[in-house]
Enzyme design. Structure first.
Site, PDB file in Angstrom:
ATOM      1  N   ASP A 503       0.847  -1.181   0.000  1.00 42.24           N
ATOM      2  CA  ASP A 503       0.000   0.000   0.000  1.00 42.24           C
ATOM      3  C   ASP A 503       0.891   1.243   0.000  1.00 42.24           C
ATOM      4  O   ASP A 503       2.095   1.178   0.244  1.00 42.24           O
ATOM      5  CB  ASP A 503      -0.890   0.030   1.233  1.00 42.24           C
ATOM      6  CG  ASP A 503      -1.821  -1.169   1.320  1.00 42.24           C
ATOM      7  OD1 ASP A 503      -2.073  -1.802   0.277  1.00 42.24           O
ATOM      8  OD2 ASP A 503      -2.294  -1.467   2.434  1.00 42.24           O
ATOM      9  N   ASP A 527      -1.148  -2.405  -4.352  1.00 45.15           N
ATOM     10  CA  ASP A 527      -2.383  -2.821  -3.687  1.00 45.15           C
ATOM     11  C   ASP A 527      -3.277  -1.608  -3.445  1.00 45.15           C
ATOM     12  O   ASP A 527      -3.898  -1.117  -4.377  1.00 45.15           O
ATOM     13  CB  ASP A 527      -2.055  -3.570  -2.395  1.00 45.15           C
ATOM     14  CG  ASP A 527      -3.242  -4.370  -1.869  1.00 45.15           C
ATOM     15  OD1 ASP A 527      -4.065  -4.815  -2.683  1.00 45.15           O
ATOM     16  OD2 ASP A 527      -3.331  -4.570  -0.646  1.00 45.15           O
ATOM     17  N   ASP A 528      -3.340  -1.091  -2.240  1.00 44.02           N
ATOM     18  CA  ASP A 528      -4.266  -0.011  -1.920  1.00 44.02           C
ATOM     19  C   ASP A 528      -3.520   1.302  -1.683  1.00 44.02           C
ATOM     20  O   ASP A 528      -2.322   1.320  -1.380  1.00 44.02           O
ATOM     21  CB  ASP A 528      -5.074  -0.357  -0.669  1.00 44.02           C
ATOM     22  CG  ASP A 528      -5.779  -1.699  -0.794  1.00 44.02           C
ATOM     23  OD1 ASP A 528      -6.256  -2.008  -1.905  1.00 44.02           O
ATOM     24  OD2 ASP A 528      -5.840  -2.441   0.204  1.00 44.02           O
ATOM     25  N   LYS A 567      -9.203   1.939   2.065  1.00 43.05           N
ATOM     26  CA  LYS A 567      -9.685   0.721   2.702  1.00 43.05           C
ATOM     27  C   LYS A 567      -9.845   1.020   4.182  1.00 43.05           C
ATOM     28  O   LYS A 567      -8.861   1.137   4.922  1.00 43.05           O
ATOM     29  CB  LYS A 567      -8.706  -0.433   2.476  1.00 43.05           C
ATOM     30  CG  LYS A 567      -9.171  -1.749   3.077  1.00 43.05           C
ATOM     31  CD  LYS A 567      -8.164  -2.859   2.796  1.00 43.05           C
ATOM     32  CE  LYS A 567      -8.620  -4.174   3.420  1.00 43.05           C
ATOM     33  NZ  LYS A 567      -7.665  -5.265   3.156  1.00 43.05           N
TER      34      LYS A 567
END
Length: 700
Positions: A503, A527-528, A567
């Site tokens: 992330d 990813d995020d 998230k």
């Protein structure tokens, strides 16, 4: 006997260290356990139960010392009598097997591994031992009869199979279960075995309902992160074994009692604190025990140091959508005008034998961090640094005597951390009341910077990019009152784990209140953008942009990046947490723009914008969140709400909203240099001509 003691001691440290959460009593419990093992070995009837028997002794010692409540909390419910547990060697390395019982996720991983084939389980056992530090990659390759490169491919395939098995297990136990999965499973007879994974895995890979469980998995390697795993004490086994041989091979166990007792006590006496970690020194072996919590002060709230920023970011070509594979030029965070004087100086051409003055600077941050004290500062001169060892920060400041780590004046220190070992973060901070500003860290094989149980620290004007895991990670208990401001975290990517865990910024796996993220850009990470996975304290996110995450720019195969902008939860059983998100924007992410990710709390989501994200713009299915004055257009699906969500006065509550009302859909200006004060660049991107009270203002 010596060999058994050497084999059992790392296991006992794992069990006791985890259960007692770093208590100073760990050493005493381990010593008493080992002495009872030596005394009682003659009474063990079944040698195959040796490891389970040792675990039961350790558990009883913790109970006997009055820690039953803490132990029960750490271990969770035990199934039956621990003395009856089977020998775990057939499925995982010994110490790891017990740790799988320490939480639902670890136990679940153990259960899922039974769906793997015998050969896959063999590879998994070896990889787990490698992750625990008991084997090298060369050792693993030799045991598999492969080259290290082919062994790496084999390990990746098995890890992918394990992730699929864990996802299937969760989907199978979900309530309600996916209807198609239930039908497919009903066609299989007999006990579950590898053919279940082969047949049902096909369904899981293509089913959105089942794949939703995959997104909450903790990486398998993270399940042993922080474990007090240790190599076998070869020195003890060698010396004591030689003594036994010299005294005669038939010497009874009790005849070794005195020398072993002395040896165990000697090892205990050799524990020395080293950089916040307790270590044993023996011939050819090291045992890592429990890291004690950092020193922390109580005091007034967090004060932001008065520093100004310079305008030094270079424009970059933006991504054009969630499927883009463009590679824009990195745009570092706005460089702060750093400290003008400092207690210690570090420069690329310095030497750690110097006194650390402006004329005779240190060469490494590691050296400066080891000598700095409350109220002092460290200035990094401009240039490129190429460190080869990680940095441990363990000295805390105080509320009125903070420690400052900063660039010097307008100079730009760039730290190329590619020479750091892959299993370590470049910087691990275990201290509070720090201000860290004006640094650029790139190329670390793991995390660039990890802050563990930090409190009242400020991170500003940072640029962490192209690292092998999350750029900046705040984690663990008592992560309290920290501020991450005016910083950029981008293009972090974990090739080794298929882009699944890197992330931009993470505040995860911990607890604490008063943490704030403001004015940051989180973009093009594997990813995020921002992850709050398994963090139980409310976090405030304000005027922050997250974009272009989850796109495979590195040709990683297979690629598993989720690509969530924000998230806001996650975990096997996500805690209800009331995070607050205001004035922020998520665009061109491959996954969701804003998602509760299983968080059942009451989140406040106000004046945010979700645009052109691959999946849902605002996904809040299980929470009782409050959403007001948000804007969502051009997403795969603009909203997805459960019955408990209170959403009103948003763009989707009104007619006439589309991307046609946006002043511009070209994000190029969002990667422009920051303002002189370090703020986000001014832009008209995603602002609208219909109602300026709806959506993020996109201003600095």
């Amino acid at each position: 006997m010596a060999a058994l003691v050497a084999e059992a001691m790392p296991l006992v440290y794992n069990v006791v260290g985890k259960a007692l959460h770093g208590s100073p009593d760990v050493d005493d419990v381990v010593q008493e356990t080992m002495l009872r093992v030596v005394r009682g070995i003659v009474g063990l009837k079944d040698p195959d139960r040796f490891r389970a028997w040792v675990i039961s002794i350790a558990y009883r010692q913790m109970q006997d010392r009055g820690r039953s409540i803490r132990v029960a909390t750490a271990l969770g419910p035990l199934v039956g009598d621990v003395s009856e547990w089977p020998d775990p060697a057939g499925d995982f390395v010994d110490s790891t097997m017990f740790r799988l019982h320490l939480s639902g996720e670890r136990r679940e991983t153990y259960e899922a591994s039974r769906w793997l084939t015998a050969e896959e389980q063999r590879v998994l056992r070896l990889w787990w031992q490698e992750s625990a530090g008991l084997l090298t990659r060369a050792d693993l390759a030799t045991r598999l009869g492969l080259t290290p490169a082919h062994a790496a491919v084999r390990v990746q395939r098995v890890k992918a199979q394990l992730a699929l098995a864990r996802t299937l297990l969760r989907a199978w136990h979900a309530i309600p279960r996916c209807a198609e999965l239930a039908v497919a499973g009903g066609k299989l007879s007999g006990p579950s075995d590898p053919r279940w994974l082969k047949r049902l895995g096909r369904h899981v890979r293509r089913c959105e309902v089942c794949l939703a469980h995959e997104r909450e998995l903790i990486p398998a390697e993270h399940l042993i992160a922080g474990a007090n795993l240790a190599p076998v004490l070869a020195g003890l086994a060698g010396s004591a074994g030689a003594a036994a041989t010299a005294g005669g091979a038939a010497a009874p166990a009790w005849s070794l009692w005195d020398p072993l007792q002395r040896a165990v006590r000697y090892l205990m006496a050799k524990f020395l604190p080293v950089g916040g970690i307790v270590a044993i020194g023996t011939a050819g072996a090291v045992v890592y025990a429990v890291a004690y919590p950092p020193y922390q002060e109580s005091g007034p709230g967090l004060a932001i140091p008065s520093v100004q920023a310079s305008n030094r970011a270079s424009p970059a070509a933006p991504t054009t959508g969630p499927g883009s594979t463009s590679a824009p030029t990195p745009a570092p965070a706005g460089g702060v005008n750093g400290v003008t004087t400092a207690s210690y100086y570090v420069a690329p051409n310095g030497s750690d034998t110097n006194p650390g003055s402006v004329d005779l600077p240190f060469a490494t941050l590691d050296r400066a961090a080891s000598v700095v004290r409350p109220g002092q500062s460290i200035a990094l001169r401009g240039g490129v640094y190429r460190p080869t060892r990680p940095v441990e920060i363990t000295t805390s400041g105080t509320a009125d005597r903070r420690i400052v780590l900063s660039n010097y004046r307008t100079e730009i220190p760039v730290i190329d951390a590619s020479g750091i070992p892959a299993d370590a973060a470049y910087v691990t901070q275990r201290a509070s009341y720090w201000t860290v500003q004006g640094l650029e860290i790139q190329g670390a094989p793991g995390n660039a910077y990890v802050c563990r149980s930090c409190a009242h620290s400020v991170f500003r004007g940072l640029s962490f990019h192209d690292n092998g895991q999350t750029g900046l990670l705040l984690r663990d208990a008592d992560t309290t009152g920290n501020l991450v401001v005016d910083s950029d975290f981008f293009r972090n990517h974990d090739n080794a784990t298929n882009g699944e865990y890197a992330d931009g910024l993470g505040i995860e796996y911990g607890s604490g209140t008063g943490n704030v993220v403001r004015g940051c850009r989180l973009y093009e990470n594997a990813d995020d953008g921002l992850g709050l996975h398994e963090f139980t304290g409310a976090v405030t996110i304000d005027r922050t942009w997250s974009f272009g995450n989850g796109v495979n720019r590195w040709e990683i195969a297979p690629f598993d990046g989720d690509g969530y902008g924000f998230k806001l939860g996650g975990g096997t059983q996500p805690a209800p947490v009331d995070h607050v998100v205001t004035g922020s924007a998520a665009w061109d992410n491959a996954g969701y723009g804003f998602t509760e990710s299983g968080n059942t709390g009451t989140l406040t989501v106000r004046r945010n914008t979700a645009f052109r994200n691959g999946k849902t713009g605002f996904a809040f299915a299980r929470s009782t969140s409050l959403l007001r004055q948000n804007l969502a257009v051009g997403n795969g699906r603009d909203t997805q709400f459960g019955a408990g969500v209170d959403a009103a006065d948003n763009s989707w509550d009104q007619a006439g909203w589309s991307d046609a009302v946006l002043l511009t859909t070209d994000p190029a200006s969002t990667l422009a240099p920051r303002t002189p004060g370090g703020g986000l660049p001014p832009t008209t991107f995603l602002t609208n001509n219909r109602d300026d009270g709806i959506g993020a203002s996109m201003g600095p």
